[in-house]
Design an enzyme around this catalytic site. Structure first.
Site, PDB file in Angstrom:
ATOM      1  N   SER A 193      33.435  -7.123  90.262  1.00 39.03           N
ATOM      2  CA  SER A 193      32.251  -7.528  90.299  1.00 39.03           C
ATOM      3  C   SER A 193      31.194  -7.470  89.274  1.00 39.03           C
ATOM      4  CB  SER A 193      31.229  -6.836  91.928  1.00 39.03           C
ATOM      5  OG  SER A 193      31.604  -6.535  92.854  1.00 39.03           O
TER       6      SER A 193
ATOM      7  N   GLY B 276      36.579 -15.706  94.903  1.00 40.19           N
ATOM      8  CA  GLY B 276      35.516 -16.637  95.702  1.00 40.19           C
ATOM      9  C   GLY B 276      33.658 -15.780  95.112  1.00 40.19           C
TER      10      GLY B 276
ATOM     11  N   ARG C 110      38.123 -20.985 101.296  1.00 34.44           N
ATOM     12  CA  ARG C 110      37.468 -20.019 102.612  1.00 34.44           C
ATOM     13  C   ARG C 110      35.423 -21.041 102.349  1.00 34.44           C
ATOM     14  NH1 ARG C 110      37.557 -15.032  99.199  1.00 34.44           N
ATOM     15  NH2 ARG C 110      36.014 -14.916 100.810  1.00 34.44           N
TER      16      ARG C 110
ATOM     17  N   SER D 221      25.086 -10.796 101.914  1.00 35.16           N
ATOM     18  CA  SER D 221      26.367 -10.953 100.966  1.00 35.16           C
ATOM     19  C   SER D 221      25.334 -11.019  99.298  1.00 35.16           C
ATOM     20  CB  SER D 221      26.449 -13.050 101.317  1.00 35.16           C
ATOM     21  OG  SER D 221      26.748 -13.042 100.126  1.00 35.16           O
TER      22      SER D 221
ATOM     23  N   GLN E 102      27.089 -12.159  96.864  1.00 32.97           N
ATOM     24  CA  GLN E 102      27.668 -13.417  96.148  1.00 32.97           C
ATOM     25  C   GLN E 102      26.217 -14.972  96.459  1.00 32.97           C
ATOM     26  OE1 GLN E 102      30.944 -14.610  97.734  1.00 32.97           O
ATOM     27  NE2 GLN E 102      32.361 -12.662  96.355  1.00 32.97           N
TER      28      GLN E 102
ATOM     29  N   ASP F 150      34.855  -4.427 102.040  1.00 34.71           N
ATOM     30  CA  ASP F 150      36.059  -4.810 101.263  1.00 34.71           C
ATOM     31  C   ASP F 150      36.773  -3.437 101.726  1.00 34.71           C
ATOM     32  OD1 ASP F 150      35.161  -7.121  99.935  1.00 34.71           O
ATOM     33  OD2 ASP F 150      34.357  -6.441  98.172  1.00 34.71           O
TER      34      ASP F 150
ATOM     35  N   LYS G 181      36.963 -13.949 104.105  1.00 37.57           N
ATOM     36  CA  LYS G 181      37.879 -13.410 103.058  1.00 37.57           C
ATOM     37  C   LYS G 181      39.180 -13.887 102.316  1.00 37.57           C
ATOM     38  CE  LYS G 181      34.236 -10.167 102.195  1.00 37.57           C
ATOM     39  NZ  LYS G 181      33.367 -10.965 101.282  1.00 37.57           N
TER      40      LYS G 181
HETATM   41  C1  S3P Z   1      30.958  -9.633  96.101  1.00 32.53           C
HETATM   42  C2  S3P Z   1      30.501  -9.377  97.106  1.00 32.53           C
HETATM   43  C3  S3P Z   1      31.073  -8.697  98.848  1.00 32.53           C
HETATM   44  C4  S3P Z   1      33.015  -8.840  98.142  1.00 32.53           C
HETATM   45  C5  S3P Z   1      33.403  -9.173  97.447  1.00 32.53           C
HETATM   46  C6  S3P Z   1      32.491  -9.302  95.708  1.00 32.53           C
HETATM   47  C7  S3P Z   1      30.211  -9.748  94.705  1.00 32.53           C
HETATM   48  O1  S3P Z   1      31.246 -10.467  99.055  1.00 32.53           O
HETATM   49  O2  S3P Z   1      33.063  -8.900  99.598  1.00 32.53           O
HETATM   50  O3  S3P Z   1      34.678  -9.099  97.347  1.00 32.53           O
HETATM   51  O4  S3P Z   1      31.044  -9.468  93.128  1.00 32.53           O
HETATM   52  O5  S3P Z   1      29.132 -10.124  94.588  1.00 32.53           O
HETATM   53  P1  S3P Z   1      29.643 -10.918  99.828  1.00 32.53           P
HETATM   54  O6  S3P Z   1      28.969 -11.433  98.918  1.00 32.53           O
HETATM   55  O7  S3P Z   1      30.231 -12.859 100.720  1.00 32.53           O
HETATM   56  O8  S3P Z   1      29.557 -10.149 101.327  1.00 32.53           O
END
Ligand code: S3P
Length: 429
Positions: free
Chosen positions: A24, A94, A122, A167, A169, A315, A342
Site C-alpha cells: 500500500s 485494485g 473487479r 475502503s 481505496q 487481506d 478481491k
Molecule cells: C488497500 C486497501 C484495501 C486492501 C488492499 C490494499 C490500499 O482494499 O484490501 O489490498 O492500499 O488502499 P479496499 O480499500 O478495497 O478495502
C-alpha cells in the site's frame, strides 16, 4: 503454470528482515511523488509486479526514476504531468487502478487505465460513481463499472461524500480528487480504513483534517513537499509467517521493521485472541509507527469470532483461515462480503481450499464458519490469487501441500518461497 510443493516442517526459529515491503505504501509513494515539484527519495520500495506497474505509470506520466546501488529510488516529477501516449496498465492491482482513477480525474488530459483478466472483472463503480458526481468524466465496460476505464480529466467540484464501505481505496481516490477540486471537500466512511494516504499527504504538507472516520481536504495551493520515506515491512505479507509460528509446535518468528499502524495489524490481534504469544516492539514513528513483531507458538489455538473492523484485517483473512482450521472449536467470520471482490472471490476460494484439506467449513454470503481440526495434505488451486496461494502453502507446514498456479505470488511477495524454504523443503514441481 508453476506448481510448488511444501513439506511438513520441524520446529523452527526464524528472524526475518527481508519480507516484502509494504504494498500500500509503495504504490502511494510512487504516485504521490508526482504531487511535488522536488525529487522524492524512497528506501525499500517494494519490487513486486503490482508496485513496479505503478512505478511504470508514474514514468508514463513524465517522472524520471533512478535507483542507487543500495536500491533507494529517487523519483523526479516532471514540471507538468504528461498526457501518456499509451494505456496505463495496473496489472493485478485494485489499489493502483482505483487510486489513479481519483488522481487522474482532476488532471488535464485523456487517460486509459486497464489491468489483467482478474482486475478487469473487479468493480470500479465504487470510485467511478462518486467521482462522476463531482464532474469527472469516466467511462468503462458494463455501464462504466469495469476496466478498461477511459478518463477525460477536468476540473472538479468540491464534495461531501459518505462512503457506505470502509475502503481505503475509495477514500484515497476521493482524497486525491479533492486535492484538485475547487474548494474544501470531505470524505467519511463507516469505520476508519487504513490511513497511509492521510499520513503521507499530511507529511507532504497537504491540508487534511481528520476527525474520527471523516477526512476534510483543502485543495492544493501549489506543489507539495517531496517524500523522504523508508517503506516498512508489509504486515499482510509478514502475516503468513506469523501464522506459521502460531500453528507449528515449537516455532518462533521475528519480523523486523514492520508497520505497527493499528489499521494494519488487526489480524495479529485476532491471532493473539486465539492464544498465540505475540510481542510488539516499537522502534520509530515517521509517517507510521514501525518496529518488530515476534510470534511464538504457545500450546495450540482456540476458535474465535471476527466481525468488527474488518478492513483492518481484510487481506489477512485467508491466512487467518488456516489458523482457524487447526484451532480448537468453531471460528466465524462475518461482515466480510468485501472478500468476494478481491483478487479472487476469497470466501469461495478459502472455503473450497479448506474443503480439499478435509476441514469442516460452512459458507455464508458475508463470511464462513470453520470447525477446527486436522488439516490434510491436498492439491490447491490458487485461482490466480497470491494470498490464497501463500495461505495454503503455510498450511503445508503442518501436513505437506501442493499449490498450483503460483506465479501470482510475484504480484506482492516475490521471495516468499525463498523465505519459506528456510523452514522446510519447498520444491517447484
Ligand atoms: C488497500 C486497501 C484495501 C486492501 C488492499 C490494499 C490500499 O482494499 O484490501 O489490498 O492500499 O488502499 P479496499 O480499500 O478495497 O478495502
Amino acid at each position: 503454470m508453476r506448481s510448488v510443493t511444501v513439506e511438513q516442517a520441524r520446529p523452527f526459529s526464524l528472524l526475518c528482515d527481508d519480507i516484502a515491503s509494504d504494498k500500500s505504501i509503495s504504490h502511494r509513494s510512487a504516485m504521490f511523488a508526482l504531487l511535488s515539484d522536488q525529487p522524492s527519495t524512497i528506501k525499500n520500495f517494494l519490487k513486486a509486479e503490482d508496485t513496479l506497474n505503478t512505478l511504470h505509470i508514474t514514468k508514463q506520466l513524465g517522472a524520471r526514476v533512478k535507483e542507487d546501488e543500495r536500491g533507494v529510488l529517487t523519483i523526479t516529477p516532471p514540471k507538468t504531468l504528461q498526457e501518456p501516449d499509451d494505456i496505463l496498465d495496473c496489472g493485478n492491482s485494485g489499489t493502483a487502478i482505483r487510486l489513479f482513477c481519483g488522481f487522474l480525474s482532476g488532471l488535464e488530459g485523456h487517460f486509459v487505465l486497464t489491468g489483467d483478466k482478474y482486475l478487469r472483472r473487479r468493480p470500479m463503480k465504487r470510485v467511478a460513481d462518486p467521482l462522476r458526481s463531482i464532474g469527472a468524466q469516466i467511462d468503462g465496460r458494463n455501464n462504466g463499472d469495469l476496466a478498461p476505464l477511459s478518463i477525460r480529466g477536468k476540473s472538479l467540484q468540491p464534495f461531501n461524500y459518505e462512503s457506505k464501505i470502509a475502503s481505503a481505496q475509495v477514500k484515497s481516490a476521493l482524497i486525491l480528487a479533492a486535492l484538485k477540486a475547487k474548494g474544501r471537500s470531505t470524505v467519511s466512511e463507516p469505520h476508519k480504513s487504513r490511513d497511509h494516504t492521510e499520513r503521507m499527504l499530511r507529511g507532504m504538507g497537504a491540508k487534511l483534517e481528520i476527525e474520527g472516520n471523516k477526512v476534510g481536504v483543502e485543495p492544493m495551493q501549489g506543489p507539495l513537499k517531496p517524500l523522504e520515506l523508508t517503506v516498512p515491512t508489509d504486515p499482510s505479507s509478514a502475516f503468513f509467517f506469523a501464522v506459521a509460528a502460531a500453528i507449528v509446535p515449537g516455532a518462533k518468528v521475528t519480523i523486523k521493521d514492520i508497520t505497527l499502524n493499528k489499521t494494519r495489524i488487526g489480524a495479529y490481534k485476532v491471532l493473539e485472541r486465539m492464544g498465540a504469544d505475540i510481542q510488539y516492539i516499537q522502534k520509530e514513528d515517521i509517517y507510521e509507527p514501525m518496529g518488530d513483531i515476534t510470534v511464538t507458538y504457545s500450546d495450540g489455538l482456540k476458535g474465535v469470532e471476527v466481525s468488527e473492523n474488518i478492513s483492518w484485517l481484510i487481506d489477512e483473512l485467508p491466512a487467518l483461515a488456516i489458523a482457524m482450521a487447526v484451532a480448537q472449536g468453531t471460528s466465524s467470520v462475518r461482515n466480510a462480503e468485501e472478500l468476494r471482490v478481491k483478487e479472487s472471490d476469497r470466501i469461495a476460494t478459502v472455503v473450497a481450499g479448506l474443503q480439499r484439506c478435509g476441514v469442516e467449513v460452512a459458507e455464508c454470503e458475508d463470511g464462513y464458519d470453520i470447525t477446527g481440526g486436522e488439516l490434510k495434505s491436498a492439491v490447491i488451486d490458487s485461482h490466480g490469487d497470491h494470498r490464497i496461494a501463500m495461505s495454503f502453502a503455510v498450511g503445508g507446514l503442518l501436513c505437506g501441500m501442493r499449490i498450483e498456479d503460483t506465479e501470482c505470488i510475484d504480484t506482492s511477495f516475490p521471495n516468499f518461497f525463498e523465505i519459506l524454504g528456510r523452514v522446510t523443503a519447498v520444491k517447484e514441481a
